[in-house]
Design a protein around this motif. Structure first.
Motif, PDB file in Angstrom:
ATOM      1  N   GLN A   1       0.834  -1.199   0.000  1.00 40.92           N
ATOM      2  CA  GLN A   1       0.000   0.000   0.000  1.00 40.92           C
ATOM      3  C   GLN A   1       0.872   1.253   0.000  1.00 40.92           C
ATOM      4  O   GLN A   1       1.823   1.357   0.771  1.00 40.92           O
ATOM      5  N   PRO A   2       0.569   2.209  -0.867  1.00 45.22           N
ATOM      6  CA  PRO A   2       1.426   3.397  -0.970  1.00 45.22           C
ATOM      7  C   PRO A   2       1.187   4.412   0.135  1.00 45.22           C
ATOM      8  O   PRO A   2       0.047   4.684   0.529  1.00 45.22           O
ATOM      9  N   VAL A   3       2.285   4.974   0.633  1.00 49.22           N
ATOM     10  CA  VAL A   3       2.256   6.054   1.619  1.00 49.22           C
ATOM     11  C   VAL A   3       3.066   7.210   1.044  1.00 49.22           C
ATOM     12  O   VAL A   3       4.233   7.035   0.682  1.00 49.22           O
TER      13      VAL A   3
ATOM     14  N   GLU B   1       9.761  -1.365   4.504  1.00 50.48           N
ATOM     15  CA  GLU B   1       9.767  -2.816   4.654  1.00 50.48           C
ATOM     16  C   GLU B   1       8.370  -3.405   4.532  1.00 50.48           C
ATOM     17  O   GLU B   1       8.199  -4.583   4.236  1.00 50.48           O
ATOM     18  N   ARG B   2       7.343  -2.564   4.754  1.00 52.84           N
ATOM     19  CA  ARG B   2       5.963  -3.061   4.739  1.00 52.84           C
ATOM     20  C   ARG B   2       5.033  -2.291   3.808  1.00 52.84           C
ATOM     21  O   ARG B   2       3.911  -2.728   3.551  1.00 52.84           O
TER      22      ARG B   2
ATOM     23  N   ILE C   1      -2.226   6.440   1.352  1.00 48.53           N
ATOM     24  CA  ILE C   1      -2.194   7.068   2.668  1.00 48.53           C
ATOM     25  C   ILE C   1      -1.343   8.330   2.547  1.00 48.53           C
ATOM     26  O   ILE C   1      -0.199   8.270   2.090  1.00 48.53           O
ATOM     27  N   LEU C   2      -1.877   9.463   2.936  1.00 54.34           N
ATOM     28  CA  LEU C   2      -1.154  10.728   2.871  1.00 54.34           C
ATOM     29  C   LEU C   2      -0.682  11.131   4.266  1.00 54.34           C
ATOM     30  O   LEU C   2      -1.454  11.101   5.221  1.00 54.34           O
ATOM     31  N   VAL C   3       0.586  11.504   4.368  1.00 57.59           N
ATOM     32  CA  VAL C   3       1.153  11.997   5.622  1.00 57.59           C
ATOM     33  C   VAL C   3       1.655  13.410   5.366  1.00 57.59           C
ATOM     34  O   VAL C   3       2.636  13.609   4.652  1.00 57.59           O
TER      35      VAL C   3
END
Length: 270
Positions: A21-23, A45-46, A89-91
């Motif tokens: 899943q992209p972050v 890593e995840r 997911i946006l940070v």
């Protein structure tokens, strides 16, 4: 490490590592992707981590146009589309949170799985009746003048305000180096624009899970600004960082990574 072409003059530097899943990590005004150096090794890593420099910042093109929060959000949209990312997911840290909220304003949340807001009030400006900003008119006028007349001195002093405790000289040095990559003309332009925007009304439009992280030391914003956000984003979670000011991912990196990891895992269950 690569460059994404936004237009004929604009290329964004980005790093695309890991799988899953992209972050996307979005840095603050006058900063760069380098600020997330404790996060990328941990999360790649995840997850598929996308770490990039906004236009005019870091190693991205120093074009003189497009330095608004709204354009930065459109750049993120192109990044997502050209890299064919789904359920992102946006940070967003500091102004990066503005970019996230502006993205919601323009494009909604259809392809967004969740978001993390890192130490950012919905508006930097001290509007009438709004106490959770950082600047009034005289203050922002002074900041723009300082950037134009003595950018090195302004940046050097600004760094100390981002930390609860005085940063190590080596940390101060690399942050100053990153900040000085932004030309004064670009820095003063985007500082003014990001001070003038107001996302208080946007919060009710956020219909995806949200994590809100604020430093307890309120050199920039009080935790009460995070409480304001939490009250207006249904189901959101607020986590204060007791030993941090504005750079909690550098000041308390282990806790920050663990809190984000728990939030990311909860999105898989939803």
């Amino acid at each position: 490490m690569a460059f994404l072409e936004i237009d004929s003059q604009t290329k964004l530097y980005y790093e695309d590592e890991g799988e899953g899943q992209p972050v996307i990590f979005i840095h603050g005004v006058m900063m760069s992707s380098r600020f997330f150096h404790y996060q990328i090794p941990y999360f790649k890593e995840r997850y598929r981590t996308i770490n990039f420099d906004l236009r005019g910042h870091g190693r991205s093109s120093k074009v003189e146009h497009g330095h608004t929060v709204a354009q930065y959000a459109r750049d993120v949209k192109q990044l997502i589309e050209k890299l064919k990312l789904e359920n992102v997911i946006l940070v967003g840290w500091s102004m990066g949170a503005f970019v996230v909220w502006d993205y919601v304003n323009q494009f909604g949340t259809e392809n967004i799985k969740g978001m993390t807001v890192v130490d950012q009030s919905p508006s930097d400006y001290l509007w009438d009746g709004w106490d959770y900003g950082a600047f009034n008119f005289d203050a922002i006028k002074g900041v723009m003048q300082a950037i134009q007349e003595n950018q090195l001195g302004f940046n050097s002093e600004f760094i100390f305000g981002m930390f609860k405790d005085k940063p190590d000289p080596d940390v101060h040095e690399w942050i100053l180096e990153e900040m000085m990559k932004v030309p004064a003309s670009i820095a003063s332009t985007i500082v003014f624009n990001q001070t003038a925007v107001d996302y208080r009304e946007t919060l009710s439009n956020v219909d995806v899970p949200a994590l809100i992280c604020f430093g307890r030391d309120d050199k920039f914003f009080p935790v009460a600004a995070g409480e304001y956000i939490q009250e207006r984003i249904p189901g959101s979670k607020l986590v204060p960082f007791e030993k941090s000011s504005h750079c909690l991912f550098l000041e308390e990196p282990e806790k920050f990574n663990q809190v984000l990891a728990g939030f990311f895992e909860s999105l898989k269950e939803g």
